[in-house]
Design an enzyme around this catalytic site. Structure first.
Site, mmCIF file in Angstrom:
data_model
loop_
_atom_site.group_PDB
_atom_site.id
_atom_site.type_symbol
_atom_site.label_atom_id
_atom_site.label_comp_id
_atom_site.label_asym_id
_atom_site.label_seq_id
_atom_site.Cartn_x
_atom_site.Cartn_y
_atom_site.Cartn_z
ATOM 1 N N LYS A 266 -12.667 -8.185 -8.396
ATOM 2 C CA LYS A 266 -13.143 -8.359 -7.258
ATOM 3 C C LYS A 266 -14.112 -8.826 -6.616
ATOM 4 C CE LYS A 266 -9.956 -5.185 -4.800
ATOM 5 N NZ LYS A 266 -9.951 -3.641 -4.522
ATOM 6 N N ASP B 233 -8.924 -0.018 -10.571
ATOM 7 C CA ASP B 233 -9.442 -0.846 -8.964
ATOM 8 C C ASP B 233 -10.612 -0.670 -9.185
ATOM 9 O OD1 ASP B 233 -10.293 -2.467 -6.268
ATOM 10 O OD2 ASP B 233 -8.837 -1.469 -5.453
ATOM 11 N N ASP C 178 -0.098 -0.972 -4.969
ATOM 12 C CA ASP C 178 -1.863 -0.041 -4.775
ATOM 13 C C ASP C 178 -1.616 1.472 -3.951
ATOM 14 O OD1 ASP C 178 -4.095 0.490 -4.622
ATOM 15 O OD2 ASP C 178 -5.169 -1.282 -3.545
ATOM 16 N N GLN D 72 -11.092 -7.317 -1.335
ATOM 17 C CA GLN D 72 -11.458 -5.851 -0.577
ATOM 18 C C GLN D 72 -11.643 -6.404 0.551
ATOM 19 O OE1 GLN D 72 -13.855 -4.146 -3.821
ATOM 20 N NE2 GLN D 72 -12.882 -2.670 -1.692
ATOM 21 N N LYS E 198 0.593 -1.168 0.144
ATOM 22 C CA LYS E 198 0.127 0.253 0.210
ATOM 23 C C LYS E 198 0.496 1.143 0.183
ATOM 24 C CE LYS E 198 -4.324 -1.507 -0.150
ATOM 25 N NZ LYS E 198 -5.001 -1.321 -1.098
ATOM 26 N N GLU F 13 -2.017 0.265 -9.106
ATOM 27 C CA GLU F 13 -2.940 0.241 -8.636
ATOM 28 C C GLU F 13 -3.233 1.231 -8.354
ATOM 29 O OE1 GLU F 13 -4.620 -3.672 -7.049
ATOM 30 O OE2 GLU F 13 -5.538 -2.572 -6.318
#
Ligand code: MUC
Ligand code: MG
Length: 366
Positions: free
Chosen positions: A266, A242, A191, A294, A162, A217
């Site tokens: 997802k 995403d 991401d 998720q 992240k 992402e």
């Protein structure tokens, strides 16, 4: 077989440590277990994870929209009448995880009634998924320790890191520390959860060039339409969309607009029916996919894995299927296990979800 009743059960299970990322943080899995009952006694099961910072849903909104709007529209239909179900659900805009949990519970029922697994029903490509683990914001040394633990304990060798919103130097230092500690054979991608501008994203990607990221992402918001096209045109690695691609039309918009090269699929937000449509759309357009997360619990992870294993394109690369391990407990009677970096789908009819009723009684919020 007709749908006779729909149960929505809010539950809360604490995390061992919060998962932090650019758009928010999660301290407990405050999800909704959805059970679709039929007149023949079969029960289809799935879970909806509210992500207010991503889709605007809450535990209370998911329960209310299913109880008050969706249940009256689908009770009396057969689980096979999926197109009619979706046509009715789609009269209400938004609410993606509520709709998806219902959709997946219907596929569970269809699988159970036919005596075959949902993975076989959807495509039957394989019976397992390689696993990628998502590492949230923390000081670099803690992120490295977490990745090493997942590698050493579960054999995971792909990590999504992240990034975004916090100072770029922190993210660059964390990614470099992960690469230095884990070596060249581990796969890393990032991401940003819309946490940077397009210019910040490019600056970060340039600073990360020697980290050898596979892709990046959702670094900046899709509403920065020209900014995202500018970024994709300049990035040395593919940019995946995403949360900006929660519907097939949004996938088309991002890919044809040159604002993304690949898509995170997802099941929590597109169920099985619409995940299939997104996947086939990507195949038709020649865009890569990744099976995303998720921040699912074990029920959601099982659903994700069942879908991912069904198709060659989703099982080609590791799916994000491990963050349930950050929870202190879960609802499955037989917990999921990641062995050698791999998660097997459940054998047997439908999704193979058996809920531990004592645990559900303990964690339910209603
Ligand atoms: C992800 O891929 O973005 C973070 C926020 C959210 O809704 O899902 C996670 C993972
Ligand atoms: Mg994401």
């Amino acid at each position: 077989m007709k749908i006779s009743r729909i149960e929505t059960i809010p539950f809360a299970i604490p995390y061992r440590k919060p998962l932090r990322f650019a758009s928010g943080e999660v301290h407990a899995a405050e999800h909704v277990l959805v059970r679709v009952h039929t007149d023949e006694g079969l029960v289809g099961t799935a879970e909806a994870p509210p992500r207010p910072f991503t889709y605007g849903e809450t535990q209370a909104s998911i329960t209310a929209v299913i109880d008050d709007l969706f249940a009256p529209q689908v009770i009396g239909l057969s689980p096979l009448e999926r197109e009619t179900v979706h046509s009715r659900l789609n009269r209400t805009v938004g609410n993606p995880t509520a709709k998806s949990a219902l959709d997946m519970a219907l596929w569970d029922l269809i699988g159970q009634s036919l005596g075959i697994s949902v993975t076989e029903l959807l495509g039957g490509f394989t019976d397992r998924m390689r696993v990628a683990h998502m590492v949230g914001f923390a000081p670099a040394e803690e992120m490295v320790a977490e990745a090493e633990r997942f590698r050493d304990t579960h054999g995971v060798t792909t990590f999504k890191v992240k990034v975004g919103r916090r100072p770029i130097d922190l993210d660059v230092a964390a990614c470099k520390a992960l690469r230095a500690a884990l070596g060249p054979d581990v796969e890393l991608y990032v991401d940003g959860n819309r946490g940077w501008t397009a210019a910040e994203s490019l600056r970060a990607l340039r600073a990360l060039e020697d980290v050898d990221l596979t892709f990046a992402e959702e670094l900046c918001p899709a509403d920065d339409v020209l900014g995202r096209r500018w970024l994709v045109a300049r990035s040395g690695i593919p940019i995946f969309a995403d949360e900006s691609t929660a519907r097939p039309g949004e996938v088309t918009r991002e890919l044809l607009g040159g604002s993304a090269n690949g898509i995170s699929v997802k099941t929590a937000r597109t169920g099985f029916t619409y995940s299939q449509r997104v996947l086939f759309l990507c195949e038709g357009l020649g865009a890569e996919v990744v099976l995303g997360n998720q921040i699912d619990g074990q029920v959601g992870t099982l659903c994700s894995a069942a879908f991912g294993a069904a198709f060659e394109a989703t099982s080609r690369r590791p799916g994000e299927l491990s963050n349930f391990l950050d929870m202190t407990d879960d609802l499955l009677a037989e917990p999921l296990e990641i062995v050698d970096g791999t998660l097997r789908v459940r054998e047997g009819a439908g999704l193979g979800i058996a809920i531990d009723e004592d645990k559900l009684a303990h964690y339910r919020q209603d």
